[in-house]
Design an enzyme around this catalytic site. Sequence first.
Site, short mmCIF file in Angstrom:
data_model
loop_
_atom_site.label_atom_id
_atom_site.label_comp_id
_atom_site.label_asym_id
_atom_site.label_seq_id
_atom_site.Cartn_x
_atom_site.Cartn_y
_atom_site.Cartn_z
N CYS A 1 -25.93 -18.44 15.95
CA CYS A 1 -25.79 -18.77 14.53
C CYS A 1 -24.73 -19.85 14.40
O CYS A 1 -23.91 -20.06 15.30
CB CYS A 1 -25.33 -17.56 13.74
SG CYS A 1 -26.51 -16.20 13.77
N GLY B 1 -29.40 -22.29 15.03
CA GLY B 1 -30.24 -21.27 14.43
C GLY B 1 -31.28 -21.90 13.53
O GLY B 1 -30.95 -22.71 12.67
N ASN C 1 -21.02 -15.42 12.94
CA ASN C 1 -21.58 -15.84 14.23
C ASN C 1 -20.99 -14.93 15.28
O ASN C 1 -19.77 -14.84 15.41
CB ASN C 1 -21.21 -17.30 14.50
CG ASN C 1 -21.62 -17.77 15.89
OD1 ASN C 1 -21.02 -18.70 16.42
ND2 ASN C 1 -22.63 -17.17 16.47
N ASP D 1 -31.69 -29.33 35.15
CA ASP D 1 -31.84 -28.54 33.93
C ASP D 1 -30.56 -27.71 33.76
O ASP D 1 -29.74 -27.64 34.67
CB ASP D 1 -33.06 -27.62 34.04
CG ASP D 1 -33.59 -27.18 32.68
OD1 ASP D 1 -32.95 -27.50 31.65
OD2 ASP D 1 -34.64 -26.52 32.65
N CYS E 1 -15.32 -16.55 28.99
CA CYS E 1 -16.22 -15.45 29.32
C CYS E 1 -17.29 -16.02 30.25
O CYS E 1 -17.89 -17.06 29.95
CB CYS E 1 -16.89 -14.90 28.06
SG CYS E 1 -18.18 -13.68 28.45
N CYS F 1 -22.33 -13.31 31.83
CA CYS F 1 -23.75 -13.34 32.18
C CYS F 1 -23.98 -13.85 33.61
O CYS F 1 -25.06 -13.69 34.17
CB CYS F 1 -24.57 -14.12 31.16
SG CYS F 1 -23.90 -15.70 30.73
S1 SF4 Z 1 -22.03 -13.23 28.40
FE1 SF4 Z 1 -22.57 -15.38 28.82
S2 SF4 Z 1 -23.59 -16.10 26.96
FE2 SF4 Z 1 -22.47 -14.22 26.43
S3 SF4 Z 1 -20.47 -14.87 25.66
FE3 SF4 Z 1 -20.23 -14.47 27.85
S4 SF4 Z 1 -20.64 -16.46 28.83
FE4 SF4 Z 1 -21.40 -16.58 26.73
#
Ligand code: SF4
Length: 478
Positions: free
Chosen positions: A23, A50, A124, A367, A455, A458
């Site tokens: 968002c 979004g 968001n 990519d 972060c 993922c």
């Molecule tokens: S898990 Fe991945 S996509 Fe989600 S906030 Fe953390 S780095 Fe970003």
Amino acid sequence: MAGHFESDEPGRWVTHDKPKDECGVFGIYGRGLDVARLTYYGLYALQHRGQESAGIAVADGDSVFLQKGMGLVPEVFNGENLDKFKGHIAIGHVRYSTTGSSLPINAQPLVFRYAGGMMGLAHNGNLTNVSELCQQLFSNGAVFQSTTDSEVIVNMIARNYQNSMEEAVMKCMIDLKGAYSLVIITENKLMAVRDPFAIRPLCIGRLGDAWVVTSESCALATIGAELVRDMEPGEIIIIDDNGLNSLQMMRPRRKAHCIFEYIYVARPDSTMDGYNINTVRRAMGRQLAREYRVDADFVIPVPDSGTAAARGYAEESGIPFEEGLMKNRYIGRTFIQPNQSMRDLAVRLKLNPIRDILAGKRVVMVDDSLVRGTTSTKLVAMLRNCGVEEVHLCLSSPPIIRSCYYGIDTSNESELIAARKQVSDIKNIIKADGLHYLSLEGLLDIFGDNRCNFCTACFSGEYPVEIPKKAGKYELES
Ligand code: SF4
């Protein structure tokens, strides 16, 4: 419920092999300005974040007025409905649903009447303790109109209100967990809030005497505003006729800015928490070239998200950059889906190789990321069909092995190809001659001393905020 990558929405089949954007929020306080139109232009600049719904709320000192609907910004707003807005404060939102279905009722801003008057909120991010909060609110008799976690925040602010909005928001933040960048409007105030880990972006800008807050600085540039600074983790700002005031709600243990914003989500012309997105993506490409050297005739991007990294790869490797794939920029949400017998057209309608450039060549195709691998498989096959001799796929992100719970739809883990397969197996599945993912170390090296401020969950599985045991986009609908 349908999985995130089912073709449950018109046009999604074309792009469904990518993490979905989330968002975008925008807010402005400016006496004497057409704040509704400026918000409209700001939302236009944030449209990439979004495309499901858009909304604007405007306050004039006495009341808060709302217009929102499903669709792109220019589908929801026109000169007539913008002219009806009168006021000097506005907030706006563009939405891709990460909690709750794509329904009109879930469009934002959410505008409510509470004990202190009227309030509108646009969000968001994703809360990670929304189920617990919802249960608490239900047991206290709360009712909800939407199925979004944003309405939980509205309810909590309203219930914590005694003397002032500032106090109510501060109390509410003690209980909120997860990612939230908020803009809040009352009859005579604009507020903005960033969660204590600053997971999702939020920055402050200046347009003459007016103040602006927004997800990305590209929205500031679009309306002619200057970027002043990014909001701090756990910061609340209050803007009214007395100017801008800042409250530091919580001292964060650490920053955890979403690194995926830099890889894919944000616009290249934005600067986020001190880094220009285009510059970072080029650096990712250069790092890729250092990690994966191959003899090739051209470096080609998968446009547009792979373009900056492809340029970086070409600069570092000395291999010429070529636009080998043409993107059709006019495929919108209303595009009629092909039937099963035409499914192979799907990728080609969006991306078409230029045979005259590519036939007989060895290419490095760059990519940003790989989710399921279906689009890459088709792209590699398409390149081979037009005579490309070797295809090396380079990705400017590490393998996505875990889901995101903080506001980006990276899909369920069962659908993530890298969560189930080794890189060598993925290379065989997509039938590439080479496959290389940017290493997490190499990615973090780009940020030097700030490498701990992101972060990376993922890619690494190290979640900065505890994740729910059971979570999903539709968890408030069960
Ligand atoms: S898990 Fe991945 S996509 Fe989600 S906030 Fe953390 S780095 Fe970003």
